[in-house]
Design a protein around this motif. Structure first.
Motif, PDB file in Angstrom:
ATOM      1  N   LEU A   5      48.164  54.315 -51.009  1.00 27.77           N
ATOM      2  CA  LEU A   5      48.361  54.552 -49.572  1.00 27.77           C
ATOM      3  C   LEU A   5      47.501  53.607 -48.743  1.00 27.77           C
ATOM      4  O   LEU A   5      46.357  53.319 -49.100  1.00 27.77           O
ATOM      5  CB  LEU A   5      48.023  55.997 -49.223  1.00 27.77           C
ATOM      6  N   LEU A   8      44.645  54.344 -42.537  1.00 25.19           N
ATOM      7  CA  LEU A   8      45.359  54.844 -41.363  1.00 25.19           C
ATOM      8  C   LEU A   8      45.549  53.760 -40.299  1.00 25.19           C
ATOM      9  O   LEU A   8      46.548  53.752 -39.593  1.00 25.19           O
ATOM     10  CB  LEU A   8      44.612  56.050 -40.782  1.00 25.19           C
ATOM     11  N   SER A  10      46.408  50.754 -40.732  1.00 27.41           N
ATOM     12  CA  SER A  10      47.630  50.007 -41.053  1.00 27.41           C
ATOM     13  C   SER A  10      48.870  50.762 -40.607  1.00 27.41           C
ATOM     14  O   SER A  10      49.885  50.153 -40.274  1.00 27.41           O
ATOM     15  CB  SER A  10      47.728  49.743 -42.556  1.00 27.41           C
ATOM     16  N   VAL A  11      48.782  52.080 -40.627  1.00 29.62           N
ATOM     17  CA  VAL A  11      49.919  52.896 -40.198  1.00 29.62           C
ATOM     18  C   VAL A  11      50.199  52.660 -38.718  1.00 29.62           C
ATOM     19  O   VAL A  11      51.354  52.566 -38.301  1.00 29.62           O
ATOM     20  CB  VAL A  11      49.654  54.392 -40.496  1.00 29.62           C
ATOM     21  N   SER A  14      52.464  49.780 -37.824  1.00 25.99           N
ATOM     22  CA  SER A  14      53.876  49.901 -38.172  1.00 25.99           C
ATOM     23  C   SER A  14      54.644  50.866 -37.263  1.00 25.99           C
ATOM     24  O   SER A  14      55.859  50.969 -37.372  1.00 25.99           O
ATOM     25  CB  SER A  14      54.027  50.345 -39.630  1.00 25.99           C
ATOM     26  N   LEU A  15      53.947  51.553 -36.372  1.00 27.07           N
ATOM     27  CA  LEU A  15      54.613  52.503 -35.476  1.00 27.07           C
ATOM     28  C   LEU A  15      55.334  51.769 -34.351  1.00 27.07           C
ATOM     29  O   LEU A  15      54.822  50.783 -33.823  1.00 27.07           O
ATOM     30  CB  LEU A  15      53.593  53.475 -34.871  1.00 27.07           C
ATOM     31  N   LEU A  78      49.774  63.381 -37.429  1.00 25.99           N
ATOM     32  CA  LEU A  78      49.392  61.967 -37.511  1.00 25.99           C
ATOM     33  C   LEU A  78      48.602  61.559 -36.279  1.00 25.99           C
ATOM     34  O   LEU A  78      47.555  60.917 -36.381  1.00 25.99           O
ATOM     35  CB  LEU A  78      50.624  61.072 -37.676  1.00 25.99           C
ATOM     36  N   TYR A 113      49.525  61.451 -47.249  1.00 30.02           N
ATOM     37  CA  TYR A 113      48.130  61.795 -47.508  1.00 30.02           C
ATOM     38  C   TYR A 113      48.054  63.265 -47.960  1.00 30.02           C
ATOM     39  O   TYR A 113      47.288  63.610 -48.852  1.00 30.02           O
ATOM     40  CB  TYR A 113      47.262  61.566 -46.274  1.00 30.02           C
ATOM     41  N   LYS A 150      40.077  56.465 -46.175  1.00 29.14           N
ATOM     42  CA  LYS A 150      41.388  55.963 -45.740  1.00 29.14           C
ATOM     43  C   LYS A 150      41.730  56.470 -44.346  1.00 29.14           C
ATOM     44  O   LYS A 150      42.311  55.756 -43.533  1.00 29.14           O
ATOM     45  CB  LYS A 150      42.479  56.397 -46.719  1.00 29.14           C
TER      46      LYS A 150
END
Length: 153
Positions: A5, A8, A10-11, A14-15, A78, A113, A150
């Motif tokens: 995974l 966070l 990096s997430v 991508s949003l 999230l 997660y 993470k």
């Protein structure tokens, strides 16, 4: 699974970006005590809960998003963990003696997660109404440390 995974941060990249919604009643999430406070100032970073036409939406904003007039649609869980990451205040606590990982009810571990935490022990989380927490049992110290890293990265 946890090793695969992304952090966070990096997430967030991508949003999708959308224009920030300025109609409806807004609340801003306060990670330090995991509460919502009413706000009229939507020109700030963080997580917003916006109620408009009997529909609740969650919008997360970075400083760059505020400058550009954008927000990122997110789930409640999230968004709460993203806002907590920005403040350096994890919403996750860990008791090494009990091998118990806890999050506030309403701030469940986001997506994969949470699945990684369940796979770590093979146990579904337990809701504890007395302290408003969701508890993952049989979690090792190493897993808890890696998960928190993470979530805060």
């Amino acid at each position: 699974m946890l090793d695969t995974l992304p952090p966070l941060s990096s997430v967030v990249e991508s949003l999708p970006l959308i224009e920030m919604q300025y109609n409806g009643v807004a609340e801003h999430f306060v990670p330090e005590d995991a509460t919502w406070e009413a706000t009229e100032n939507r020109n700030q970073a963080g997580l917003f809960r916006i109620n408009h036409h009997h529909r609740t939406r969650y919008a997360y904003r970075t400083e760059a998003d505020v400058a550009s007039g954008h927000a990122r649609p997110v789930s409640s869980a999230l968004g709460k963990h993203l806002a907590a990451r920005d403040c350096g205040t994890p919403l996750v606590s860990y008791d090494s003696e009990l091998q118990l990982l806890s999050v506030p009810i309403g701030a469940e571990l986001p997506g994969l997660y949470a699945r990684a935490a369940v796979l770590c022990s093979g146990l579904l989380p337990t809701k504890v109404d007395e302290d408003f927490s969701l508890n993952y049992g049989d979690i090792s110290d190493e897993f808890a440390s890696a998960l928190v890293a993470k979530l805060l990265a």
